[in-house]
Design a protein around this motif. Sequence first.
Motif, PDB file in Angstrom:
ATOM      1  N   ARG A 157     -15.383   6.251 -14.182  1.00 22.01           N
ATOM      2  CA  ARG A 157     -16.478   7.217 -14.247  1.00 22.01           C
ATOM      3  C   ARG A 157     -16.746   7.701 -15.673  1.00 22.01           C
ATOM      4  N   LEU A 158     -16.010   7.167 -16.630  1.00 20.90           N
ATOM      5  CA  LEU A 158     -16.266   7.507 -18.028  1.00 20.90           C
ATOM      6  C   LEU A 158     -17.010   6.384 -18.751  1.00 20.90           C
ATOM      7  N   TYR A 191     -21.718   3.952 -15.810  1.00 25.62           N
ATOM      8  CA  TYR A 191     -21.655   5.021 -14.824  1.00 25.62           C
ATOM      9  C   TYR A 191     -22.493   6.218 -15.289  1.00 25.62           C
ATOM     10  N   ALA A 192     -22.381   6.571 -16.558  1.00 24.63           N
ATOM     11  CA  ALA A 192     -23.126   7.699 -17.119  1.00 24.63           C
ATOM     12  C   ALA A 192     -24.638   7.476 -17.008  1.00 24.63           C
ATOM     13  N   GLU A 244     -23.995  17.027 -11.293  1.00 25.77           N
ATOM     14  CA  GLU A 244     -23.533  16.175 -12.394  1.00 25.77           C
ATOM     15  C   GLU A 244     -22.018  16.297 -12.555  1.00 25.77           C
ATOM     16  N   TYR A 283     -19.048  13.220 -11.814  1.00 24.84           N
ATOM     17  CA  TYR A 283     -18.007  12.766 -12.755  1.00 24.84           C
ATOM     18  C   TYR A 283     -16.612  13.081 -12.217  1.00 24.84           C
ATOM     19  N   LYS A 284     -16.460  14.218 -11.584  1.00 27.03           N
ATOM     20  CA  LYS A 284     -15.140  14.637 -11.102  1.00 27.03           C
ATOM     21  C   LYS A 284     -14.693  13.851  -9.873  1.00 27.03           C
TER      22      LYS A 284
END
Length: 144
Positions: A11-12, A16-17, A56, A60-61
Amino acid sequence: MDKSWMNLHDRLSDEYAIGVQTFLKVAKNHADQNGKTRCPCKHCQNAFWKSIYDIETHLYKYGIATTYQRWIFHGEKVSVDYNERINMSGTNRLDHHETFTVNDDVDDDDEMIELLSDVCGPIPNRDATSETTNGRQRTHIKLD
């Protein structure tokens, strides 16, 4: 729309972003008057309304729920094709490339009425109409 980012474990990653930002643009267009919309993260599963900022953060979490392939709560249109049939290969999804037919056979209806009568007692004729008068249910059967 490319949704491959939804299945990424990292997810980093840039991919993905970019996917998250694309989703957030769509979600902003479908927010309510308070700026909230359903959160599709794995934790919320579209059950909770959150701000775009919170969504958002959650994406990410927790990551996005990978089962949310059609963004129906965020403006993606849903169409039902009655020429579809159930994919019998172990899944309960409709396969858009296959067809099914609806059998409107009256005999099947008669069998169902007979089964229901066995369980629930007599069922009035299909052409029957009913009305409630002074708290009492009355059934009127159309005679041929």
